[in-house]
Design a protein around this motif. Structure first.
Motif, PDB file in Angstrom:
ATOM      1  N   LYS A 275      -7.903   1.695  -6.610  1.00 24.33           N
ATOM      2  CA  LYS A 275      -6.925   1.365  -7.660  1.00 24.33           C
ATOM      3  C   LYS A 275      -7.496   0.846  -8.966  1.00 24.33           C
ATOM      4  O   LYS A 275      -6.801   0.845  -9.966  1.00 24.33           O
ATOM      5  CB  LYS A 275      -5.886   0.394  -7.090  1.00 24.33           C
TER       6      LYS A 275
ATOM      7  N   ASN B  72       0.825  -1.210   0.000  1.00 27.41           N
ATOM      8  CA  ASN B  72       0.000   0.000   0.000  1.00 27.41           C
ATOM      9  C   ASN B  72       0.859   1.260   0.000  1.00 27.41           C
ATOM     10  O   ASN B  72       0.567   2.231  -0.693  1.00 27.41           O
ATOM     11  CB  ASN B  72      -0.940   0.008   1.205  1.00 27.41           C
TER      12      ASN B  72
ATOM     13  N   GLY C 268      -1.857  -3.608  -5.270  1.00 32.31           N
ATOM     14  CA  GLY C 268      -3.184  -3.981  -4.787  1.00 32.31           C
ATOM     15  C   GLY C 268      -4.259  -3.612  -5.781  1.00 32.31           C
ATOM     16  O   GLY C 268      -4.029  -2.817  -6.681  1.00 32.31           O
TER      17      GLY C 268
END
Ligand code: ADP
Ligand code: MG
Length: 308
Positions: A72, A26, A86
């Protein structure tokens, strides 16, 4: 439903190292250039990851622990060109349901940060907090509410070693990022921003030969050091660390077992699928035989195709 999400979480998060992996990814996805990791009791009591990335928007801070919360991807199509680590929006949700979690974040366009506290998946507070731009995630008492899992955690030094290995791996593939690791308040690793070769030589302590080749759709950079007593292979596909047994075995056979190697394989995103298992670091090549054959040809420096 809470029990169900705790069980589901257990499939993604099995150990402190799994938490560290998700938090590191992250931070890197947020374009951090400095990442600090702190643990105590091998991460069983505390895991803290602090980054100087773009931060989380004030309105989103308390939403990131919801199931499927991700910034994302927006469409199915994005999956084909995705370059972030991710995209499932599962990690923080899972971690939140099996720990005591605190997230503080200051978005890059904001003057202050916000801090939330989450217990067993529920946001119990949200307050303003003065802090630099970036994000700090603190995970305490992993599996405090899942005794069966807690029982199977490894010894403190085993967990700490796994975490160190993991940080080293992400440090290899992100040489421009500064990494710090403290375990029980003692510095274990400190890496200044660097460049690829220097980072590798710093982490392994020795000189490496670089093989840089392109074959059709495959690009390869392999840093190799031969005739060492303990062979060690680190493989990255499109900047993601992978641990695929057959691929590693194939590379060992090609380069020799007593070799230290850091191998970066770059493929067009649609040629490789990271979606095979949410947690295992595995990928599936669209054209496996062809890819392996190009790999071998690049590594041994011959143009000839190789039969399998
Ligand atoms: P994913 O990474 O798959 O999107 P996560 O559960 O790991 O899902 O994170 C959820 C969302 O929280 C991310 O999409 C991102 O928007 C935000 N986020 C999490 N960690 C950070 C961080 N360190 N910096 C900035 N944003 C973050
Ligand atoms: Mg993530």
């Amino acid at each position: 439903p809470e029990v169900r999400s705790r069980i589901a979480a257990g499939e993604v998060i099995e150990s402190p190292a799994d938490v560290v992996k998700e938090l590191l990814e992250n931070a890197l996805d947020a374009n951090a250039t400095k990442i600090e990791v702190e643990t105590s009791k091998g991460g069983k009591r505390l895991i803290l990851v602090r980054d100087n990335g773009i931060g989380i928007h004030p309105e989103d801070v308390d939403k990131v622990v919801l199931e499927g919360a991700t910034s994302k991807i927006e469409s199915e199509k994005d999956l084909l060109t995705l370059t972030s680590y991710g995209f499932r929006g599962e990690a923080l949700h899972s971690i939140a349901s099996v720990s005591r979690l605190r997230i503080s974040s200051r978005f890059f366009q904001e003057k202050e940060g916000y801090e939330i506290e989450v217990e067993g998946g529920k946001v119990v507070s949200k307050v303003k907090r003065g802090m630099p731009v970036g994000t700090e995630v603190e995970v305490r008492d992993l599996f405090f509410n899942v005794p069966a899992r807690r029982k199977f955690l490894r010894r403190e030094d085993t967990e700490r070693r796994k975490i160190l290995q993991l940080i080293r791996e992400y440090a290899l593939v992100n040489p421009e990022v500064e990494f710090l690791f403290f375990s029980n308040a003692r510095e274990v690793l400190s890496l200044k921003p660097s460049e690829e070769r220097k980072r590798i030589e710093e982490l392994f302590g020795g000189k490496f030969e670089l093989i840089r080749e392109e074959r059709e759709f495959l690009k390869l950079r392999a840093y190799v050091r031969r005739n060492v007593s303990h062979g060690e292979f680190h493989v990255f596909i499109n900047s993601k660390p992978v641990s695929m047994r057959t691929l590693k075995e194939f590379l060992k056979k090609t380069l020799g077992y007593r070799t230290q190697a850091v191998i970066f394989i770059d493929l067009p995103p649609f040629m490789v699928d990271f979606n095979v298992h949410p947690k295992k670091k595995e990928a599936k090549f669209l054209k496996e035989r062809k890819t392996l054959s190009l790999l071998r040809s690049a590594l041994v420096g011959r143009g000839a195709e190789i039969e399998f």
